[in-house]
Enzyme design. Structure first.
Site, short mmCIF file in Angstrom:
data_model
loop_
_atom_site.label_atom_id
_atom_site.label_comp_id
_atom_site.label_asym_id
_atom_site.label_seq_id
_atom_site.Cartn_x
_atom_site.Cartn_y
_atom_site.Cartn_z
N LYS A 280 0.86 -1.24 0.16
CA LYS A 280 0.05 0.12 0.09
C LYS A 280 0.70 1.22 -0.10
CE LYS A 280 -4.41 1.64 2.15
NZ LYS A 280 -5.32 1.20 3.25
N GLU A 365 -19.04 -3.95 11.48
CA GLU A 365 -19.81 -3.01 12.50
C GLU A 365 -21.17 -3.76 13.28
OE1 GLU A 365 -18.92 -2.28 9.35
OE2 GLU A 365 -17.92 -0.33 9.68
N ARG A 393 -24.74 -0.21 8.77
CA ARG A 393 -24.46 -1.70 8.54
C ARG A 393 -24.95 -2.39 9.87
NH1 ARG A 393 -20.54 -3.44 5.28
NH2 ARG A 393 -21.24 -2.44 3.32
C1 LIG Z 1 -18.80 -0.64 6.14
C2 LIG Z 1 -17.44 0.11 6.22
N1 LIG Z 1 -16.82 0.30 7.14
C3 LIG Z 1 -15.75 1.03 7.14
C4 LIG Z 1 -15.30 1.77 6.06
C5 LIG Z 1 -13.92 2.55 5.95
N2 LIG Z 1 -13.13 2.14 5.24
C6 LIG Z 1 -12.79 2.68 3.93
S1 LIG Z 1 -11.45 1.69 3.23
C7 LIG Z 1 -11.30 0.82 4.53
C8 LIG Z 1 -10.12 0.00 4.66
C9 LIG Z 1 -10.23 -1.08 3.39
O1 LIG Z 1 -9.15 -1.96 3.42
P1 LIG Z 1 -8.94 -2.69 2.24
O2 LIG Z 1 -10.12 -3.38 1.66
O3 LIG Z 1 -7.75 -3.85 2.51
O4 LIG Z 1 -8.54 -1.80 1.20
P2 LIG Z 1 -6.91 -1.19 0.92
O5 LIG Z 1 -7.37 0.25 1.48
O6 LIG Z 1 -5.91 -1.81 1.93
O7 LIG Z 1 -6.46 -1.15 -0.23
C10 LIG Z 1 -11.82 0.99 5.58
C11 LIG Z 1 -12.03 0.27 7.01
C12 LIG Z 1 -15.84 1.48 4.75
N3 LIG Z 1 -15.64 2.31 3.61
N4 LIG Z 1 -17.05 0.70 4.90
MG LIG Z 2 -5.69 -3.69 2.48
#
Ligand SMILES: Cc1ncc(C[n+]2csc(CCOP(=O)(O)OP(=O)(O)O)c2C)c(N)n1
Ligand SMILES: [Mg+2]
Ligand SMILES: CC(=O)[C@@H](O)[C@H](O)COP(=O)(O)O
Length: 628
Positions: A280, A365, A393
């Site tokens: 990342k 959540e 959620r």
């Molecule tokens: C239901 C929900 N909870 C929390 C979030 C906040 N959020 C956005 S991106 C993310 C992390 C996602 O991690 P990953 O899927 O590994 O993607 P990366 O950013 O590492 O590429 C979170 C927690 C969200 N978008 N949706």
């Molecule tokens: Mg990730």
């Protein structure tokens, strides 16, 4: 520059592998430069450059469908599908959306913003494809963080059972926003890190290929052992057990290896999981070093990697985090629970101070809410720190496990109201509506950051059931926060400015707007009474009855859905009291999804402004005089 010749995905297919690798470098440079001005999700997108190139090189979007989970990592996809020229407007009002957006392009087939929906959507599209007798590829791109979301497991369970032809690309960068958590994360780490395991796997796979040439009884025995050997050595055995063919892990920045694995995946019948390892923030050292901070970057200086700090008073989020530490020092019942947002929710300092009283459950959540119910049922005081939009959620858990059971859960609801650049998927504009209709819950919103402190104290002291305090994604007003914490009597409002022309019942940040309008109206001889309607539920009924006695026109003002919001509650109150003929006007968020931009622009768009309030008060005046 190769990049300037990429207007559609087909343009990628004309390039050699070497040129694709050069294109990857140019793409990173473009992202780093553009986002230094606009801000945005830099580290997620830097991590998927080669992956997105490989997908558009091999498959044929939009015939083949790419479903990005969350969608915050779709900038590269947008670049290659004709939107490079719009990147100066990224996340700006009426500009390019920071998430996948169907109205922007035929290549954007699935919109999100909330996590963990891509696998369910992909399965839906696969069933539809088969019912229509079509044969396009369906590729879901889901991160290791999103894979911790319950919906993802529900979909894996279904997909593996139905054995539909679809591909799941697991973009594993070991990060959610913060470092990823959970047993699935640990499992993926084992696959990633076991080098001996990988070596043994290669050797045995080499041997398996040689079996037919060995001949004789050994070959027959090895043939029998083949599956168990493969079973033992297939690193993604959990996915294989769920009915997927697992491929990987493969280096997500090695284009030839990626292309080879994806070509192999394309030929496999049934569901395929391709485990891709990425970094990342890849390619921009500050983002590589701290992909948590650079997950959602503010504008920055490219050379120094210094983000341009927004000058202002502490955000409500910071005041929440600081106050919770102050309260937790005095009360060891307090436990903070976050669904994968320790940083965004202001809990990083709390976690350092109270490591065993800070629980990050991942993007979960629903689990977080009922975990809080379990904690509360045993006398702990759980503080569920959650963004308003993400609390959506866990609605049934709030209803079924917390409110119905009247458990002492504290909801610290951040990002309540408009959130600005994240736009329609992230605004916290529905929680007033969806919480106030529930029995047994108290819902409040402070007028400023100092009152937030007192509301947190009120929440910890309250033991009659669930209580929610909601606060916005803005800086505080700069008021003093020196006074000692005190509890606020439940259901009491306060008059901030006297007046006998009309009353405005303002919620949270609307109060400052109402005071500005009152000032303007006083110049026209009209005195607007400004009330801090800090309890959305229960309302201050004594004060409401007083207003009807005075026959004052009433305007309610909330940065939340008009439908079923606070204003609706006021209407309901007077209707139930048979106070007919009241002049009541509701100012809130109209019945549509407000797109990205700044909070100021969003308020302007829906008329949550001082000018609008002045107009509405004046519009109520003639009828009031008619009464007299
Ligand atoms: C239901 C929900 N909870 C929390 C979030 C906040 N959020 C956005 S991106 C993310 C992390 C996602 O991690 P990953 O899927 O590994 O993607 P990366 O950013 O590492 O590429 C979170 C927690 C969200 N978008 N949706
Ligand atoms: Mg990730
Ligand atoms: C994509 C996503 O859902 C998160 O990254 C979100 O954008 C964070 O929002 P804040 O910037 O308000 O913390």
């Amino acid at each position: 520059m190769l990049l300037e010749h990429i207007n559609q995905p087909q343009d990628l297919k004309k390039l050699s592998i070497e040129q694709l690798e050069i294109l990857a470098g140019e793409t990173r440079q473009f992202l780093v430069e553009k986002l230094s001005v606009t801000g945005g999700h830099l580290s997620p997108n830097l991590g998927v450059v080669e992956l997105t190139i490989a997908l558009h090189y091999l498959f044929n979007s939009p015939y083949d469908k790419f479903i990005f989970d969350v969608g915050h990592q779709s900038y590269v996809h947008k670049m290659f599908t004709g939107r490079m020229a719009q990147f100066d407007t990224l996340r700006k009002y009426k500009g390019l959306c920071g998430f996948v957006k169907r109205s922007e392009s035929e290549h954007d087939v699935w919109e999100a913003g909330h996590s963990s929906t891509s696998l369910s959507a992909a399965m839906g599209m696969a069933v539809a494809r088969d019912l229509k007798g079509e044969h396009n590829k369906i590729v879901a791109i889901i991160g290791d963080g999103a894979l911790t979301g319950g919906m993802a497991f529900e979909a894996l369970n279904h997909i593996g059972h139905e054995k539909k032809n679809l591909m799941v690309i697991l973009n594993d960068n070991e990060m959610s926003i913060a470092p990823n958590v959970g047993a699935m994360h640990n499992y993926l780490a084992k696959i990633r890190s076991d080098k001996h395991y990988m070596k043994a796997k290669e050797e045995v796979e080499y041997l398996l290929k040689k079996i037919p040439a060995i001949g004789g009884t050994l070959a027959k025995t090895m043939e029998k052992l083949k599956d168990s050997l493969k079973y033992m050595l297939v690193s993604g055995v959990i996915f294989e057990e769920l009915g997927f063919t697992y491929l990987g892990p493969v280096d997500g920045h090695n284009l030839p290896a990626l292309l080879e694995t994806l070509k192999q995946a394309e030929k496999i019948e049934g569901p395929v999981m391709v485990h891709v390892l990425t970094l990342k923030g890849k390619g921009y050292l500050p983002a590589e070093a701290d992909s948590h901070t650079w997950h959602g970057a503010s504008p920055y200086k490219v050379e120094s990697g210094k983000m341009l700090q927004v000058v202002g008073h502490p955000m409500y989020t910071q005041v929440f985090g600081d106050t919770l530490i102050e309260l937790a020092k005095l009360d060891n019942r307090i436990v903070a629970v976050t669904p994968a947002m320790p940083g965004g929710s202001g809990l990083l300092k709390f976690a350092k101070e109270f490591p065993d009283r800070m629980i990050d459950v991942g993007i979960a959540e629903q689990h977080a809410a009922t975990l809080c119910a379990g904690l509360a049922s045993e006398g702990i005081k759980p503080v569920f720190a959650v963004y308003s939009t993400f609390l959506q959620r866990a609605y049934d858990q709030v209803v079924h496990d917390i409110c119905r059971a009247k458990l002492n859960v504290v909801f610290a609801i951040d990002r309540a109201g408009f959130v600005g650049a994240d736009g329609e998927t992230h605004h916290g504009v529905f929680d007033i509506t969806y919480l106030r209709s529930l029995p047994n819950i108290v819902v409040m919103m402070p007028k400023d950051e100092n009152e937030l402190r007192h509301m947190l104290k009120t929440s910890i002291d309250y033991n009659e059931g669930p209580i929610a305090v909601r606060y916005p994604r803005v800086n505080g007003l700069g008021v003093s926060m020196d006074e000692p914490l005190k509890s606020i009597p439940i259901g009491t409002w306060e008059v901030l400015r006297p007046g006998d022309s009309a009353v405005v019942l303002a919620v949270g940040p609307m109060i400052a707007i109402a005071l500005e309008a009152a000032e303007a109206l006083s110049k026209d001889g009209l005195q607007l009474r400004v009330v801090n309607a800090r309890f959305i539920k229960p309302m201050d009924e004594a004060m409401l009855l007083q207003f009807s006695k005075e026959d004052l026109p009433i305007i309610t003002m909330e940065e939340g859905a008009q439908m079923g919001g606070f204003g609706s509650g006021v209407l309901e109150f007077y209707a139930n009291q048979s106070r007919y003929g009241m002049q009541i006007k509701i100012l809130g968020v109209p019945d549509y999804f407000v797109e990205h931009g700044s909070v100021k622009e969003q308020r302007q768009e829906v008329g949550l402004t001082a000018e609008r309030l002045v107009t509405e008060v004046k519009a109520l005046m003639p009828r009031k005089r008619q009464h007299a």
